[in-house]
Design a protein around this motif. Sequence first.
Motif, mmCIF file in Angstrom:
data_model
loop_
_atom_site.group_PDB
_atom_site.id
_atom_site.type_symbol
_atom_site.label_atom_id
_atom_site.label_comp_id
_atom_site.label_asym_id
_atom_site.label_seq_id
_atom_site.Cartn_x
_atom_site.Cartn_y
_atom_site.Cartn_z
ATOM 1 N N UNK A 122 0.711 -1.027 0.043
ATOM 2 C CA UNK A 122 0.085 0.012 0.167
ATOM 3 C C UNK A 122 0.925 1.124 0.114
ATOM 4 N N UNK A 123 1.912 0.961 0.195
ATOM 5 C CA UNK A 123 3.030 2.353 0.203
ATOM 6 C C UNK A 123 3.532 2.337 -1.073
ATOM 7 N N UNK A 124 3.914 3.484 -1.561
ATOM 8 C CA UNK A 124 4.528 3.855 -2.777
ATOM 9 C C UNK A 124 5.952 2.828 -3.059
ATOM 10 N N UNK A 125 6.738 2.696 -2.165
ATOM 11 C CA UNK A 125 7.847 2.003 -2.291
ATOM 12 C C UNK A 125 7.711 0.616 -1.876
ATOM 13 N N UNK A 126 6.575 -0.041 -2.039
ATOM 14 C CA UNK A 126 6.331 -1.532 -1.449
ATOM 15 C C UNK A 126 6.992 -2.359 -2.511
ATOM 16 N N UNK A 127 7.350 -1.821 -3.783
ATOM 17 C CA UNK A 127 7.878 -2.711 -4.721
ATOM 18 C C UNK A 127 9.245 -3.146 -4.540
ATOM 19 N N UNK A 128 9.874 -2.086 -3.733
ATOM 20 C CA UNK A 128 11.425 -2.207 -3.220
ATOM 21 C C UNK A 128 11.710 -3.007 -2.196
ATOM 22 N N UNK A 129 10.472 -3.717 -1.564
ATOM 23 C CA UNK A 129 10.821 -4.641 -0.309
ATOM 24 C C UNK A 129 11.486 -5.937 -0.945
ATOM 25 N N UNK A 130 12.554 -6.215 -1.098
ATOM 26 C CA UNK A 130 13.169 -7.394 -1.319
ATOM 27 C C UNK A 130 13.671 -8.080 0.164
ATOM 28 N N UNK A 131 13.175 -7.617 1.262
ATOM 29 C CA UNK A 131 13.482 -8.206 2.498
ATOM 30 C C UNK A 131 12.585 -9.119 2.984
ATOM 31 N N UNK A 132 11.575 -8.685 3.364
ATOM 32 C CA UNK A 132 10.285 -9.333 3.765
ATOM 33 C C UNK A 132 10.017 -10.755 2.862
ATOM 34 N N UNK A 133 9.786 -10.181 1.479
ATOM 35 C CA UNK A 133 9.518 -11.268 0.393
ATOM 36 C C UNK A 133 10.535 -12.212 0.028
ATOM 37 N N UNK A 134 11.979 -11.990 0.488
ATOM 38 C CA UNK A 134 13.126 -12.908 0.088
ATOM 39 C C UNK A 134 13.048 -13.658 1.071
ATOM 40 N N UNK A 135 12.939 -13.314 2.621
ATOM 41 C CA UNK A 135 13.104 -14.066 3.511
ATOM 42 C C UNK A 135 11.828 -15.171 3.392
ATOM 43 N N UNK A 136 10.715 -14.668 3.145
ATOM 44 C CA UNK A 136 9.660 -15.515 3.115
ATOM 45 C C UNK A 136 9.724 -16.834 1.829
ATOM 46 N N UNK A 137 10.200 -16.263 0.725
ATOM 47 C CA UNK A 137 10.514 -17.145 -0.084
ATOM 48 C C UNK A 137 11.607 -18.283 0.312
ATOM 49 N N UNK A 138 12.518 -17.816 0.889
ATOM 50 C CA UNK A 138 13.629 -18.932 1.546
ATOM 51 C C UNK A 138 13.080 -19.691 2.417
ATOM 52 N N UNK A 139 12.334 -19.143 3.479
ATOM 53 C CA UNK A 139 11.750 -20.138 4.636
ATOM 54 C C UNK A 139 10.649 -21.033 3.902
ATOM 55 N N UNK A 140 9.782 -20.509 3.086
ATOM 56 C CA UNK A 140 8.937 -21.476 2.361
ATOM 57 C C UNK A 140 9.687 -22.605 1.422
ATOM 58 N N UNK A 141 10.745 -22.215 0.916
ATOM 59 C CA UNK A 141 11.352 -23.135 0.111
ATOM 60 C C UNK A 141 11.741 -24.513 0.681
ATOM 61 N N UNK A 142 12.177 -24.391 2.097
ATOM 62 C CA UNK A 142 12.431 -25.320 2.856
ATOM 63 C C UNK A 142 11.382 -25.963 3.831
ATOM 64 N N UNK A 143 10.270 -25.644 3.596
ATOM 65 C CA UNK A 143 9.110 -26.170 4.231
ATOM 66 C C UNK A 143 8.439 -25.203 5.504
ATOM 67 N N UNK A 144 9.175 -24.209 5.706
ATOM 68 C CA UNK A 144 8.722 -23.180 6.933
ATOM 69 C C UNK A 144 7.420 -22.271 6.499
ATOM 70 N N UNK A 145 6.345 -22.663 6.915
ATOM 71 C CA UNK A 145 5.224 -21.702 6.370
ATOM 72 C C UNK A 145 4.563 -20.939 7.363
ATOM 73 N N UNK A 146 4.826 -21.200 8.564
ATOM 74 C CA UNK A 146 3.995 -20.673 9.729
ATOM 75 C C UNK A 146 4.975 -19.559 10.343
ATOM 76 N N UNK A 147 4.797 -18.362 9.548
ATOM 77 C CA UNK A 147 5.843 -17.132 9.645
ATOM 78 C C UNK A 147 4.907 -16.015 10.121
ATOM 79 N N UNK A 148 5.377 -15.353 11.064
ATOM 80 C CA UNK A 148 4.839 -14.199 11.548
ATOM 81 C C UNK A 148 5.771 -12.813 11.747
ATOM 82 N N UNK A 149 5.337 -11.887 10.671
ATOM 83 C CA UNK A 149 6.249 -10.785 10.906
ATOM 84 C C UNK A 149 5.943 -9.805 11.648
ATOM 85 N N UNK A 150 6.716 -9.487 12.726
ATOM 86 C CA UNK A 150 6.666 -8.184 13.630
ATOM 87 C C UNK A 150 7.495 -6.866 13.064
#
Length: 201
Positions: free
Chosen positions: A148-176
């Motif tokens: 929802x923020x104008x710079x959201x497309x620059x988020x390669x932090x949470x998106x990358x981390x989610x992809x890495x975790x999902x790749x090895x089977x960790x899908x129960x992820x909570x971001x604080x």
Amino acid sequence: MKLWHIDSSVLGENSASRNLTAKIVGHERALHQGLDVSYLDLAVLPLAHLSPAHIGAMFGHPPSDETTKADIARGSALIDTLFAADIIVIGAPMYNFGIPSQLKALFDRLLVAGKTFKYGADGNPVGLVPGGKKVIVASTRGGLYAPGNPASSLDHQETHLTALLHFIGLTDITFVRAEGLALPDNKEPAMAKAETEISKI
């Protein structure tokens, strides 16, 4: 019950993500009496980045130097820690739109074909890390990158981390998340909001 606490910020006592991971771990200790906590500080004891020797070792060519041997053995031990943990708490600040390189180096050791993932008959990856694990990520960033923020497309932090975790089977992820920390008068409210989220986990 076992918890793996991982910090990656280079800012020491001035780190917002370290502040939040400490509060998350404290909250989990209160919820789970006798919680066994293992701590990994990737800024103090970083893993070496992948080298030709590391790649060679993956294909049956053990390194000759003791430093690389020890580093590879450490990486293997961290996979054991990953498998043993019931809860994984990760401090992940945003550095230049992504995760810190020392945190990426850890995942370069955790994503190992045949150990933490494999490719199925259809060519799609299958995570091999046992299910039921809970991952809590303390995500901190100076700007505003949430959806929802104008710079959201620059988020390669949470998106990358989610992809890495999902790749090895960790899908129960909570971001604080505590973001906008570099904006005037926004740090304290952002941290307070994140701490309120921790109390509700």
